[in-house]
Design an enzyme around this catalytic site. Structure first.
Site, PDB file in Angstrom:
ATOM      1  N   LYS B  79      30.028  32.765  38.298  1.00 43.24           N
ATOM      2  CA  LYS B  79      30.724  34.049  38.215  1.00 43.24           C
ATOM      3  C   LYS B  79      29.825  35.008  37.433  1.00 43.24           C
ATOM      4  CE  LYS B  79      35.303  35.777  36.700  1.00 43.24           C
ATOM      5  NZ  LYS B  79      36.580  35.348  36.087  1.00 43.24           N
ATOM      6  N   SER B 154      40.435  36.443  38.767  1.00 47.62           N
ATOM      7  CA  SER B 154      39.262  37.300  38.870  1.00 47.62           C
ATOM      8  C   SER B 154      38.029  36.561  39.372  1.00 47.62           C
ATOM      9  CB  SER B 154      38.941  37.927  37.515  1.00 47.62           C
ATOM     10  OG  SER B 154      38.651  36.916  36.558  1.00 47.62           O
ATOM     11  N   SER B 178      42.652  33.069  36.184  1.00 44.97           N
ATOM     12  CA  SER B 178      41.563  33.580  37.021  1.00 44.97           C
ATOM     13  C   SER B 178      40.693  32.521  37.681  1.00 44.97           C
ATOM     14  CB  SER B 178      40.668  34.524  36.211  1.00 44.97           C
ATOM     15  OG  SER B 178      41.302  35.756  36.033  1.00 44.97           O
TER      16      SER B 178
END
Lengths: 55, 443
Positions: B79, B154, B178
């Site tokens: 990420k 996310s 997330s």
């Protein structure tokens, strides 16, 4: 002259050093109302005002 | 076992690389083909470049010498809020679009030490502050199962990359759900370990008391292997699942759930019962406070991180994140205290529930992937914001810090559903063991 919730929020935002356009304030007001409703409900459930019984 | 390397689990890849039936270069090329074919899904902010292929060639040489590293030659995506030495790290933002860190995040160092190939930087909700992954700067990420829908966030890019065969596994971060939400909505496994089990050094923060790092993977065994490497721990002890006690969370929190999601979770709990686990209902009324508690805590903590930027350059944020940060600047100390009192009570109530059961079980998200742009979900006419609904069942375990795993448990309306398993502090072993059982029973 009555002070609206929008005016109060604008004043609080200025005091916090935020720079808001009029449209920003409109969006923030929607979020603020939802936030206040949630927090006030949470406060009632978790930490009721100790003076509530004195009324 | 599949012949397509892009479809293999990470544990199968490790075996194939060691047995030299698969080369790291072949694997990297297969993933890069998938990334190219799936560009419209916007999984990556910085796709793996030529360096990844060179790393693969070096890994192939080491494998030929019978070098051993737990993840030698395995491509892992990150990420894009994990700092990577010499590689742009944007946190999904405009503000950090040109930031090139001079060092690696602690977990990136551990991956490199295990021989992994750092395989690109994945898309995320701006600054990880949202769960739809509609990123205004780096593209709206799309669900690989149905591109009209959100992948969740996310860590949406990481979930797309795993499900889309664009990496062997990926790292995400989880402040309110997330990792687990995109795992559930896209159809992969997501592990949020116990708070503090994995170091956050070099991970761009969102909420200092809520942030967790963790893996998104194709299988539960992959999540266990990656967790073991990341935590620097030996493999969890084998766990016998027969006789374990599972508490299915009931109550108002879990009544607003799409019928198809409910049916899949009920099917999973029924399968566990038939497999010899003791399954019972558990009620934790305090979980109803979690969304408000999470909201106050996160608004305040995220605004502390962004205090200077949100005042000096508010236009550098997307509209949704800007409003959240501005609101956070107005959170009072009194509100924060109320939220921490609620958090304490939530933790105590969950702890009490664990006096009767070994594992808690509930849906990961109350709904399947929403259409991109949907703002509200309706439950018998009552509206709930999509972002609030998506975190409703995951955020209690950021507040408590307990380990939680999302495991695919079938489809509803053709879309993936995830079931969430929650364990006691540092008890990833039993969470993973039950997760693995659900995975096996679903096949």
């Amino acid at each position: 002259m009555p002070v609206t919730e929008r005016d109060q929020l604008a004043a609080a935002a200025r005091a916090a050093g935020l720079r808001l356009a009029s449209q920003d304030l409109d969006h923030l007001l929607v979020a603020w109302k939802r936030y206040r409703a949630l927090v006030d409900d949470l406060r009632t459930r978790v930490a009721p005002d100790p003076m509530d019984d004195d009324d | 076992m599949t012949d397509d390397p892009a479809e293999m689990s990470m544990t199968a890849i490790v075996r194939a690389l060691r047995g030299r039936t698969l080369s790291p270069v072949e694997l990297v090329d297969a993933y890069r083909d998938r990334i190219e074919a799936g560009r419209d899904l916007r999984a990556y902010i910085t796709p793996p470049g030529a360096t990844a292929r060179r790393q693969a060639q070096r890994a192939a040489e080491r494998l030929a010498r019978r070098d051993r590293g737990a993840l030698l030659g395995v491509p892992i995506a990150l990420k894009d809020l994990y700092a990577t030495r010499g590689v742009r790290t944007t946190a999904g933002s405009r503000i950090l679009r040109d930031w090139v860190p001079t060092g690696d995040a602690a977990l990136v160092t551990r991956l490199r030490q295990a021989g992994a190939i750092i395989f690109g930087k994945t898309n995320l909700h701006e600054f990880a502050y949202g769960v739809t992954n509609a990123n205004p700067w780096w593209g709206i990420a799309k669900n690989p199962i149905d591109p009209r829908r959100s992948p969740g966030g996310s860590s949406g890019g990481s979930a797309i990359a795993v499900v889309g065969g664009m990496c062997a596994a990926a790292l995400g971060s989880d402040t309110g759900g997330s990792i687990r939400i995109p795992a559930a909505l896209c159809g992969c496994v997501g592990l949020k370990p116990t708070r503090g089990a994995l170091p956050l050094d070099g991970v761009f923060p969102l909420g200092w008391s809520l942030d967790h790092a963790g893996p998104l993977t194709r299988t539960v065994a992959d999540a266990g292997l990656l967790f073991e490497v990341l935590a620097g721990r030996p493999a969890p002890r084998p766990v016998r699942t027969r006789g374990l006690s599972v508490g299915v969370v009931r109550g108002p929190l879990t009544t607003r759930i799409q019928p198809g999601v409910r049916a899949r979770v009920e099917a999973a709990s029924g399968a566990l019962r038939r497999a010899g686990l003791r399954v019972r209902d558990v009620r934790i009324p305090e979980l109803e406070w979690a969304v408000a508690t999470q909201l106050v805590t996160l608004r305040a903590e995220a605004s502390a991180v962004h205090a200077r930027w949100i005042r000096r350059r508010p236009r550098s944020y997307g509209a949704d994140v800007r409003v959240r940060l501005q609101l956070g600047a107005l959170v009072s100390g009194a509100d924060y205290v109320v939220a921490q009192r609620a958090r304490h009570r939530i933790r105590e109530a969950i702890g009490q529930a664990f006096s009767d059961v070994d594992i808690l079980m509930l849906a990961t998200a109350p709904m399947t992937a929403p259409l991109i742009g949907d703002r509200v979900v309706r439950w018998r006419g009552v509206a709930e914001p999509v972002d609030g609904a998506l975190v409703r069942l995951t955020s209690p375990f950021n507040l408590s810090g307990l380990p939680a795993l999302s495991v695919p448990c079938g489809l509803a309306g053709g879309l993936p559903v995830g079931v969430q398993l929650v364990g006691q502090w540092n008890d990833e072993a039993r969470v993973l063991a039950v997760g693995r059982l659900i995975e096996e029973l679903a096949q």
